[in-house]
Motif scaffolding. Structure first.
Motif, mmCIF file in Angstrom:
data_model
loop_
_atom_site.group_PDB
_atom_site.id
_atom_site.type_symbol
_atom_site.label_atom_id
_atom_site.label_comp_id
_atom_site.label_asym_id
_atom_site.label_seq_id
_atom_site.Cartn_x
_atom_site.Cartn_y
_atom_site.Cartn_z
ATOM 1 N N LEU A 24 0.762 -1.233 0.157
ATOM 2 C CA LEU A 24 0.152 -0.086 0.000
ATOM 3 C C LEU A 24 0.979 1.230 0.015
ATOM 4 C CD1 LEU A 24 -2.997 -1.262 2.436
ATOM 5 C CD2 LEU A 24 -3.083 -0.795 0.029
ATOM 6 N N VAL A 25 1.900 1.210 0.667
ATOM 7 C CA VAL A 25 2.847 2.331 0.704
ATOM 8 C C VAL A 25 3.549 2.616 -0.464
ATOM 9 C CG1 VAL A 25 5.013 3.331 1.583
ATOM 10 C CG2 VAL A 25 3.475 2.257 3.168
ATOM 11 N N LEU A 26 3.967 1.479 -1.179
ATOM 12 C CA LEU A 26 4.373 1.426 -2.655
ATOM 13 C C LEU A 26 3.512 2.057 -3.661
ATOM 14 C CD1 LEU A 26 6.749 -1.565 -2.885
ATOM 15 C CD2 LEU A 26 7.434 0.495 -2.400
ATOM 16 N N GLU A 27 2.117 1.674 -3.339
ATOM 17 C CA GLU A 27 1.101 2.119 -4.293
ATOM 18 C C GLU A 27 1.124 3.794 -4.207
ATOM 19 O OE1 GLU A 27 -2.685 0.432 -4.111
ATOM 20 O OE2 GLU A 27 -2.011 -1.270 -5.179
ATOM 21 N N GLU A 28 1.019 4.033 -2.835
ATOM 22 C CA GLU A 28 1.050 5.719 -2.653
ATOM 23 C C GLU A 28 2.135 6.257 -3.121
ATOM 24 O OE1 GLU A 28 -0.515 9.162 -0.497
ATOM 25 O OE2 GLU A 28 -1.546 6.997 -0.290
ATOM 26 N N TRP A 38 9.795 -3.943 -2.824
ATOM 27 C CA TRP A 38 10.791 -3.121 -2.436
ATOM 28 C C TRP A 38 12.134 -3.400 -3.243
ATOM 29 C CZ3 TRP A 38 10.628 1.569 0.641
ATOM 30 C CH2 TRP A 38 9.436 1.454 1.314
ATOM 31 N N ALA A 39 12.421 -4.670 -3.527
ATOM 32 C CA ALA A 39 13.405 -5.119 -4.183
ATOM 33 C C ALA A 39 13.385 -4.787 -5.694
ATOM 34 C CB ALA A 39 13.492 -6.776 -4.299
ATOM 35 N N GLY A 40 12.485 -4.298 -6.348
ATOM 36 C CA GLY A 40 12.431 -4.101 -7.624
ATOM 37 C C GLY A 40 13.049 -2.446 -7.943
ATOM 38 N N GLN A 45 14.415 5.689 -6.310
ATOM 39 C CA GLN A 45 13.030 5.169 -6.016
ATOM 40 C C GLN A 45 12.802 4.456 -4.552
ATOM 41 O OE1 GLN A 45 12.855 2.188 -9.169
ATOM 42 N NE2 GLN A 45 11.450 3.270 -10.354
ATOM 43 N N GLN A 46 13.943 3.788 -3.987
ATOM 44 C CA GLN A 46 13.875 3.383 -2.446
ATOM 45 C C GLN A 46 13.734 4.574 -1.555
ATOM 46 O OE1 GLN A 46 16.977 0.656 -1.434
ATOM 47 N NE2 GLN A 46 16.237 -0.868 -3.224
ATOM 48 N N CYS A 52 8.114 8.578 1.661
ATOM 49 C CA CYS A 52 6.663 8.415 1.456
ATOM 50 C C CYS A 52 5.981 7.568 2.992
ATOM 51 C CB CYS A 52 6.203 7.796 0.494
ATOM 52 S SG CYS A 52 4.330 7.594 0.139
ATOM 53 N N LEU A 53 6.814 6.636 2.935
ATOM 54 C CA LEU A 53 6.599 5.740 4.511
ATOM 55 C C LEU A 53 6.528 6.719 5.807
ATOM 56 C CD1 LEU A 53 6.053 3.070 6.034
ATOM 57 C CD2 LEU A 53 8.530 2.846 5.873
#
Length: 67
Positions: A24-28, A38-40, A45-46, A52-53
């Protein structure tokens, strides 16, 4: 400390979801990108995802403590 964080993210999204808080955090952080792990992510981006997190966590804790 983070009890309710996943539910808060789902409510914030405004639609039903069975995703965990990490997805959900990655979608945000990356709307429409369909990134689920996260590995991708590259280093830039990380960093954006971590920023964002922490922003989401601060908002969540602030709203939870105000209730």
């Amino acid at each position: 400390m983070l009890e309710g964080f996943n539910e808060w993210l789902v409510t914030r999204k405004g639609e039903r979801s069975s995703l965990g808080w990490t997805a959900l955090v990655l979608e945000e952080a990356f709307p429409g990108a369909a990134i689920r792990h996260w590995a991708g992510l590259n280093d830039e981006q990380q960093q954006h995802a971590v920023d964002c997190l922490f922003a989401l966590l601060l908002t969540f804790l602030s709203e939870r403590d105000a209730a």
